[in-house]
Design a protein around this motif. Structure first.
Motif: not given
Ligand code: BES
Ligand code: ZN
Length: 464
Positions: A110, A117, A181, A420, A424, A433
């Motif tokens: 990540n 994000s 998302c 996303g 997040d 993200f």
């Protein structure tokens, strides 16, 4: 591998470095001291558009700048307007971050940083995908326009004004928004609804200065007590908001939507466990997806009064204030809700305090008519090609204030697809993200551009 995929693969590292560079700029729109940084983040993007050979502009406004860019127009072909935002929410509480918010860090697959994000990482996927499609000076068979703002997190006032004055320039058939998302790590989604919002601040003032609570307690109205009593009165034990006429324009959830939501692969227990919540609590008679997506809500976002330091201090604070928001569903009118809320709070204010209520900003909610959409089929195809399964159709509880206005003013359809995840940590410490989502997002976007190009070419052939 197609030339586009090859390009994406050989540039993957560079794309990530570019994102890191952009994330290092603390473009917090709400904090006046960050004004220069917000400008710098806008400038960064405009410079990148210029480096790609696009016509681009950094547009100064009364607030933060807008960034506009476009690929060459193609007569008779569709125009897709990409909307996104380069501003971010404040990073506080700083002590809760494992690594600093504006020093992007790669950890466990990540990228950790404020805005990773929401929305810098997601937004760049479309820019890089367009870049890949135009490599080697190739012309797109349709036009992409970009309108990227620096005020989304504070209500989008400047873009709202600019939009009304520049309808022609921004004209498009579709507004593509990637500020949301997926429906789980491997489950792509097309979002067909967003909630609206009304943000307000209420301040109660009592005695002219803080008082000794022993000397004066019991004989004067404490503004903090008054405030908490009033706020508590805004919602009843069944989770219903008590502002008069609040529900009058709320459209009932249809049977088919109820069924559709209940068929989504949603693990309620897991969802709430991840955020340390044992059980969903809210308006009686609705599922938690309905509560979050299709019903309005009321929340206190900030509460300030009295002594906040260590230990105790026996004081009657002279001031108490609260920041609060209503999330609205489509058909509810933000200005009307704000006016009714103001009247309501004024009417229940106890004696002994004065009241000041500020309307910060508001925006309507929206739903897309899925059956009428021309851009959902190419988007669904691109998502399925990338994630190996078709998208599900979802709504979102968050708000993107300008989205309803963009589609109304431009008479364009809205397409919300995002990369996303619910976890997040948008607006929270340790926003992240996934690097995989970043990569897949670029790929899915490139495939979407290819699909739109294909159908533009088909239409062209039909016309000639
Ligand atoms: N990206 C979010 C909105 C969002 C969240 C959409 C989750 C879909 C799923 C956006 O940047 C945001 O947070 N908006 C603010 C707007 C407000 C400050 C006017 C919000 O919803 O709180
Ligand atoms: Zn956002």
């Amino acid at each position: 591998m197609s030339p586009i995929e090859e390009y994406l693969q050989s540039n993957a590292r560079r794309f990530q470095e570019l994102l890191f560079e952009w994330l290092r700029i603390p473009s917090v729109s709400a904090i006046p001291e960050c004004k220069g940084d917000v400008h710098r983040a806008g400038q960064w993007l405009q410079d990148y558009f210029t480096s790609l050979g696009l016509t681009s502009e950094l547009i100064r406004t009364e607030g933060h700048p807008l960034v506009y860019a476009e690929t060459p127009p193609v007569s008779g072909a569709p125009v897709v307007l990409v909307y996104g935002h380069y501003d971010v929410q404040p990073a506080d509480p700083l002590e809760r971050w494992d690594t600093p918010p504006f020093e992007p860090t790669e950890r466990d697959g990540n990228i950790y940083a404020r805005g990773a994000s929401d929305d810098k990482g997601q937004l760049l996927t479309h820019v890089f995908a367009a870049e890949a499609c135009m490599q080697g000076g190739k012309r797109l068979p349709f036009q992409i326009k970009f309108i990227i703002e620096g005020e989304e997190e504070v209500g989008s006032a400047s873009l709202s004004k600019y939009l009304k004055e520049n309808r022609k320039k921004l004209a498009a058939n579709c507004v593509l928004v990637s500020d949301g998302c997926m429906f789980g790590p491997a489950q792509p989604a097309i979002t067909y609804g967003l909630r609206g919002i009304v943000a307000m601040e209420m301040t109660l003032r009592g005695p002219s200065r803080d008082l000794h609570s022993g000397v004066f307690g019991g004989a004067v109205m404490n503004p903090a007590v008054a405030l908490t009593r009033m706020l508590a009165a805004a919602i009843d034990e069944n989770g219903k908001i008590r502002i008069p006429d609040f529900y009058k324009d709320v459209l009932p959830i249809t049977e088919s939507e109820h069924t559709q939501f209940s068929m989504l692969p949603f693990n309620e227990e897991q969802f709430f466990e991840k955020i340390g919540v044992a059980k969903s609590v809210g308006e009686k008679g609705f599922t938690s997806l309905e509560r979050r997506w299709s019903r309005p809500s009321f929340d206190i976002n900030g509460l300030t009064s009295g002594y906040q330091g260590e230990g105790s201090k026996t004081v009657i604070p002279s001031v108490a204030s609260a920041k609060f928001t209503f999330r609205l569903v489509p058909n509810q009118n933000p200005a009307e809700i704000a006016a009714n809320a103001k009247t309501f709070f004024e009417s229940i204010k106890p004696e002994g305090v004065s009241i000041e209520i500020k309307y910060e900003h508001g925006a309507a909610g929206m739903v897309v008519d899925i059956d009428e959409s021309k851009f959902i089929p190419p988007a669904a195809a691109a998502l399925e090609q990338t994630f190996g399964r078709p998208p599900v159709f979802t709504r979102e509880g968050g708000s993107i204030p300008i989205v309803a206005e963009l589609s109304q003013v431009l008479k364009a359809e809205t397409l919300l697809i995002g990369w996303g995840q619910d976890d997040d940590n948008a607006h929270s410490p340790n926003e992240k993200f996934s690097i995989g989502a970043f990569r897949d997002g670029i790929l899915a976007s490139a495939r979407f551009w290819a699909e739109v190009g294909r159908s533009a070419a088909v239409n062209e052939r039909l016309r000639t």
